[in-house]
Design a protein around this motif. Sequence first.
Motif, short mmCIF file in Angstrom:
data_model
loop_
_atom_site.label_atom_id
_atom_site.label_comp_id
_atom_site.label_asym_id
_atom_site.label_seq_id
_atom_site.Cartn_x
_atom_site.Cartn_y
_atom_site.Cartn_z
N SER A 110 25.75 -45.52 19.75
CA SER A 110 25.53 -46.58 20.74
C SER A 110 24.58 -46.13 21.84
CB SER A 110 26.86 -47.03 21.35
OG SER A 110 27.64 -47.69 20.39
N LYS A 111 24.80 -44.92 22.36
CA LYS A 111 23.93 -44.39 23.42
C LYS A 111 22.51 -44.14 22.93
CE LYS A 111 27.32 -42.19 26.43
NZ LYS A 111 27.74 -40.90 27.03
N ALA A 112 22.36 -43.90 21.62
CA ALA A 112 21.04 -43.64 21.04
C ALA A 112 20.33 -44.93 20.62
CB ALA A 112 21.15 -42.69 19.86
N GLY A 113 20.90 -46.08 20.96
CA GLY A 113 20.24 -47.35 20.69
C GLY A 113 20.58 -48.01 19.38
N PHE A 114 21.62 -47.55 18.70
CA PHE A 114 22.07 -48.19 17.47
C PHE A 114 22.99 -49.35 17.81
CE2 PHE A 114 20.45 -44.40 15.73
CZ PHE A 114 20.43 -44.46 14.34
N ASP A 115 22.97 -50.37 16.98
CA ASP A 115 23.85 -51.52 17.14
C ASP A 115 24.96 -51.48 16.10
OD1 ASP A 115 22.35 -52.84 19.21
OD2 ASP A 115 20.91 -53.45 17.68
N LEU A 116 26.17 -51.84 16.50
CA LEU A 116 27.26 -51.99 15.56
C LEU A 116 27.03 -53.29 14.79
CD1 LEU A 116 30.02 -51.24 14.33
CD2 LEU A 116 31.08 -52.45 16.26
N GLU A 117 26.88 -53.18 13.49
CA GLU A 117 26.61 -54.36 12.66
C GLU A 117 27.86 -54.92 12.00
OE1 GLU A 117 21.99 -53.83 11.38
OE2 GLU A 117 23.51 -53.16 9.95
N ILE A 166 15.25 -37.53 16.43
CA ILE A 166 14.96 -37.55 15.00
C ILE A 166 14.62 -38.96 14.52
CG2 ILE A 166 17.23 -37.85 13.93
CD1 ILE A 166 16.20 -35.41 12.06
N CYS A 167 15.17 -39.98 15.16
CA CYS A 167 14.82 -41.36 14.81
C CYS A 167 13.35 -41.63 15.12
CB CYS A 167 15.72 -42.35 15.52
SG CYS A 167 17.39 -42.43 14.83
N GLU A 168 12.88 -41.15 16.28
CA GLU A 168 11.45 -41.30 16.61
C GLU A 168 10.58 -40.65 15.54
OE1 GLU A 168 10.11 -40.18 20.53
OE2 GLU A 168 12.01 -40.84 21.41
N ILE A 169 10.93 -39.44 15.15
CA ILE A 169 10.18 -38.72 14.12
C ILE A 169 10.24 -39.48 12.80
CG2 ILE A 169 10.07 -36.59 12.77
CD1 ILE A 169 11.33 -35.17 15.26
N ALA A 170 11.42 -39.93 12.41
CA ALA A 170 11.59 -40.62 11.13
C ALA A 170 10.78 -41.91 11.06
CB ALA A 170 13.07 -40.91 10.89
N PHE A 171 10.78 -42.68 12.15
CA PHE A 171 10.01 -43.92 12.14
C PHE A 171 8.51 -43.66 12.06
CE2 PHE A 171 13.79 -46.21 14.16
CZ PHE A 171 14.06 -46.95 13.01
N MET A 229 23.93 -34.33 20.92
CA MET A 229 23.73 -35.11 19.70
C MET A 229 23.12 -36.47 20.00
SD MET A 229 23.55 -34.82 16.54
CE MET A 229 24.34 -33.27 16.23
N THR A 230 23.43 -37.09 21.11
CA THR A 230 22.80 -38.36 21.46
C THR A 230 21.28 -38.18 21.56
OG1 THR A 230 24.76 -39.14 22.63
CG2 THR A 230 22.66 -40.19 23.19
N LYS A 231 20.85 -37.12 22.23
CA LYS A 231 19.42 -36.84 22.35
C LYS A 231 18.81 -36.46 21.00
CE LYS A 231 19.90 -35.40 27.13
NZ LYS A 231 20.08 -34.23 27.99
N ALA A 232 19.55 -35.70 20.20
CA ALA A 232 19.05 -35.29 18.88
C ALA A 232 18.87 -36.51 17.96
CB ALA A 232 19.99 -34.28 18.24
#
Length: 167
Positions: free
Chosen positions: A137-144, A108-113, A101-104
Amino acid sequence: MRFVLREWTKKDVHSVAKHANNKSIEKNLRASFPHPYTLEDAEEYIDMCANADKTKSLCRCVDVNGGAVGSIGVFLLDDVYCKSAEIGYWLSQDYWGMGIMTKAVSEICEIAFKELDIVRIQACVFGFNKGSMKVLSKAGFDLEGILKKSIYKDGQIHDSYMYAKTR
């Protein structure tokens, strides 16, 4: 473990119903995700994904060895949030802890952007879902931030955690 993100097909119905029919998955998702999860639920979900407006959403099957074992999607928000999208996902418990799921999420974020007119992807995670927090977190998201007492699930109030990734 190798996987592919692909479009949903009618042949995925039985696999989705099998893997989604799990209380451990349902407890981490919104109330609209049914339990038990039936063949009819799987058919409705796949039809919804197949007929979704491609300019406003990406819905993909997580496929391992030719079988649908999860789902991931990015959905455009509206009004003043029209440059933002929400990500949602689930994965069969049989495949938890393998990094799929981290890789997925990253893929999908790359595709979406690239494909959607957005600058932000966000996810609101139930406070007890540590696995999903780790994935983001591992996929580059920040806790806001933490939204105190914002979730009502299974008769209990919980905090939720807002994560985001921006372009």
